[in-house]
Design a protein around this motif. Sequence first.
Motif, PDB file in Angstrom:
ATOM      1  N   PHE A   1       0.115   4.258  -2.470  1.00 29.93           N
ATOM      2  CA  PHE A   1      -1.081   5.080  -2.301  1.00 29.93           C
ATOM      3  C   PHE A   1      -0.771   6.260  -1.362  1.00 29.93           C
ATOM      4  O   PHE A   1      -0.148   6.088  -0.312  1.00 29.93           O
ATOM      5  CB  PHE A   1      -2.242   4.257  -1.749  1.00 29.93           C
ATOM      6  CG  PHE A   1      -2.679   3.170  -2.690  1.00 29.93           C
ATOM      7  CD1 PHE A   1      -3.518   3.459  -3.759  1.00 29.93           C
ATOM      8  CD2 PHE A   1      -2.251   1.870  -2.517  1.00 29.93           C
ATOM      9  CE1 PHE A   1      -3.917   2.466  -4.628  1.00 29.93           C
ATOM     10  CE2 PHE A   1      -2.643   0.869  -3.383  1.00 29.93           C
ATOM     11  CZ  PHE A   1      -3.480   1.156  -4.441  1.00 29.93           C
TER      12      PHE A   1
ATOM     13  N   GLN B   1      -5.453   9.504  -0.655  1.00 32.38           N
ATOM     14  CA  GLN B   1      -6.165   8.362  -1.241  1.00 32.38           C
ATOM     15  C   GLN B   1      -6.662   7.405  -0.165  1.00 32.38           C
ATOM     16  O   GLN B   1      -7.783   6.910  -0.231  1.00 32.38           O
ATOM     17  CB  GLN B   1      -5.241   7.630  -2.215  1.00 32.38           C
ATOM     18  CG  GLN B   1      -4.989   8.388  -3.514  1.00 32.38           C
ATOM     19  CD  GLN B   1      -4.006   7.685  -4.412  1.00 32.38           C
ATOM     20  OE1 GLN B   1      -2.970   7.209  -3.949  1.00 32.38           O
ATOM     21  NE2 GLN B   1      -4.325   7.599  -5.721  1.00 32.38           N
ATOM     22  N   LYS B   2      -5.830   7.170   0.834  1.00 34.18           N
ATOM     23  CA  LYS B   2      -6.238   6.290   1.933  1.00 34.18           C
ATOM     24  C   LYS B   2      -7.376   6.919   2.723  1.00 34.18           C
ATOM     25  O   LYS B   2      -8.298   6.222   3.179  1.00 34.18           O
ATOM     26  CB  LYS B   2      -5.044   6.018   2.843  1.00 34.18           C
ATOM     27  CG  LYS B   2      -3.894   5.290   2.152  1.00 34.18           C
ATOM     28  CD  LYS B   2      -2.656   5.252   3.032  1.00 34.18           C
ATOM     29  CE  LYS B   2      -1.469   4.662   2.278  1.00 34.18           C
ATOM     30  NZ  LYS B   2      -0.236   4.698   3.098  1.00 34.18           N
TER      31      LYS B   2
ATOM     32  N   MET C   1      -7.389   0.150  -6.599  1.00 33.36           N
ATOM     33  CA  MET C   1      -6.627  -0.788  -5.765  1.00 33.36           C
ATOM     34  C   MET C   1      -7.343  -2.128  -5.724  1.00 33.36           C
ATOM     35  O   MET C   1      -8.556  -2.217  -6.011  1.00 33.36           O
ATOM     36  CB  MET C   1      -6.459  -0.236  -4.349  1.00 33.36           C
ATOM     37  CG  MET C   1      -7.764  -0.001  -3.605  1.00 33.36           C
ATOM     38  SD  MET C   1      -7.522   0.754  -1.992  1.00 33.36           S
ATOM     39  CE  MET C   1      -6.887   2.353  -2.437  1.00 33.36           C
ATOM     40  N   ASN C   2      -6.605  -3.182  -5.389  1.00 36.67           N
ATOM     41  CA  ASN C   2      -7.217  -4.501  -5.314  1.00 36.67           C
ATOM     42  C   ASN C   2      -7.818  -4.721  -3.928  1.00 36.67           C
ATOM     43  O   ASN C   2      -7.701  -3.872  -3.027  1.00 36.67           O
ATOM     44  CB  ASN C   2      -6.212  -5.601  -5.652  1.00 36.67           C
ATOM     45  CG  ASN C   2      -4.998  -5.571  -4.732  1.00 36.67           C
ATOM     46  OD1 ASN C   2      -5.118  -5.337  -3.537  1.00 36.67           O
ATOM     47  ND2 ASN C   2      -3.818  -5.838  -5.299  1.00 36.67           N
TER      48      ASN C   2
ATOM     49  N   PHE D   1     -13.020  -0.343  -3.722  1.00 32.32           N
ATOM     50  CA  PHE D   1     -11.578  -0.462  -3.927  1.00 32.32           C
ATOM     51  C   PHE D   1     -11.229  -0.264  -5.401  1.00 32.32           C
ATOM     52  O   PHE D   1     -10.248   0.431  -5.734  1.00 32.32           O
ATOM     53  CB  PHE D   1     -11.078  -1.820  -3.455  1.00 32.32           C
ATOM     54  CG  PHE D   1     -11.382  -2.114  -2.014  1.00 32.32           C
ATOM     55  CD1 PHE D   1     -11.466  -1.083  -1.085  1.00 32.32           C
ATOM     56  CD2 PHE D   1     -11.596  -3.436  -1.583  1.00 32.32           C
ATOM     57  CE1 PHE D   1     -11.745  -1.362   0.242  1.00 32.32           C
ATOM     58  CE2 PHE D   1     -11.871  -3.705  -0.268  1.00 32.32           C
ATOM     59  CZ  PHE D   1     -11.953  -2.673   0.666  1.00 32.32           C
TER      60      PHE D   1
ATOM     61  N   GLN E   1      -5.305  -4.709  -0.874  1.00 31.75           N
ATOM     62  CA  GLN E   1      -4.845  -3.366  -0.520  1.00 31.75           C
ATOM     63  C   GLN E   1      -5.945  -2.575   0.179  1.00 31.75           C
ATOM     64  O   GLN E   1      -5.699  -1.860   1.152  1.00 31.75           O
ATOM     65  CB  GLN E   1      -4.391  -2.629  -1.783  1.00 31.75           C
ATOM     66  CG  GLN E   1      -3.144  -3.207  -2.427  1.00 31.75           C
ATOM     67  CD  GLN E   1      -2.885  -2.614  -3.795  1.00 31.75           C
ATOM     68  OE1 GLN E   1      -3.825  -2.244  -4.506  1.00 31.75           O
ATOM     69  NE2 GLN E   1      -1.611  -2.570  -4.183  1.00 31.75           N
TER      70      GLN E   1
ATOM     71  N   ILE F   1       0.818  -1.213   0.000  1.00 29.97           N
ATOM     72  CA  ILE F   1       0.000   0.000   0.000  1.00 29.97           C
ATOM     73  C   ILE F   1       0.852   1.264   0.000  1.00 29.97           C
ATOM     74  O   ILE F   1       0.339   2.374   0.146  1.00 29.97           O
ATOM     75  CB  ILE F   1      -0.940   0.037   1.216  1.00 29.97           C
ATOM     76  CG1 ILE F   1      -0.130  -0.024   2.512  1.00 29.97           C
ATOM     77  CG2 ILE F   1      -1.957  -1.078   1.141  1.00 29.97           C
ATOM     78  CD1 ILE F   1      -1.006   0.124   3.739  1.00 29.97           C
TER      79      ILE F   1
END
Length: 370
Positions: free
Chosen positions: A9, A13-14, A42-43, A37, A46, A6
């Motif tokens: 990112f 973004q988080k 992101m997957n 997600f 993550q 991660i």
Amino acid sequence: MSRQGIANFTTPQKAWIKGAADYMDHLGIKYSHNDLFKYHGMNKQQGWAILKEDLELANRTHHNSEFTKEQRRRPLKLSAKDLECCDRFLQDVGWDARVLTWDQLSTELDCHVCGNTLCTHLGSMDYMKCVACTKGWVSQKLAKKRISRSEDALKERPQPDDWKSVRFSDEVHWRVGPQGKMCIIRKPGERYCSDCIQEQLNRNDEKQWEAAHTWATIGYNFKSNLTFYNTPGNKNGKLSLRVVYRDQILEPVVKPWLVCGDTFTLEEDNDSGHGGGSGNNIVAIWKHKNKLDSYFNCPNSPDLAPIENCWQPPKQYLKQFPHWDEFETRELAYEGWQKQVTQQFINERVLSMPQRLTDCIEMEGRITDH
């Protein structure tokens, strides 16, 4: 999930992921975490790492959530609602509440905090303590009189040395108890006149503390002792012609100076007890009989009498010590007068008289800074 998973990112973004999930969870909106997600690029691994798994990495922005209780510091001792109540109390009750100390105000509001804490919290609302102004307001009529008196005095005594023969007298009232100047809780801009807010106070409430009444005189190379006097029939220190001023001050204190051959002019304020009402009262007769040369200062003009400057040092000295009875108050007042008011201090103020009068004229009769 590793740190590298991660790391690509950014913090915003988080925060977006965390905020969006918190918002929909709070409102009970059904949604797919995978879609959330995927929308942010992101997957699943993550995304879940950011939401709940890695506290060290993912929860650095935990405090940004409006749905999660703040845990980074101690909770405030007074809530926003408490401060609102304080503000309403100060606005509604008026100046009776504004003159309370912070500790007294906290007790009155039942805040369960110390005065310093209440002061800090109300400071965030721009409330502050200021000293109640004691500077007098000058009307146009009084300003003209001050100018006229100053011009006459300058003509009679234009040089500093001309004032060496004047002795300035005054009364002061020492208070029992460690009270200082009254302070007022106010916000910036809360004023009820152009100069001060003292007119909103009930000064009669302070008279109950006046216990020791004193008269004194200063001049160039001269300083009298403090003369404590009694005022039968009143508690505010008001001079009476016969019982107080003539019998307790003029006869026992001033007359010995005249008998010894001292040559001086006695300056007095325009109090009725000094015999300024007429030329036939007992004080005026006493002055004429004993050949006492005297004059009255312009009304409401403490800046034109150097002795007014001599009261502040002993008053400051008095504040340093607890004094709960009249005897202690008198002793401390006497010590302050002897130790804090030096002859050099007096001489400098006496010689400043021409400058005081000049400043008064140039300021069109307004109160000067002397």
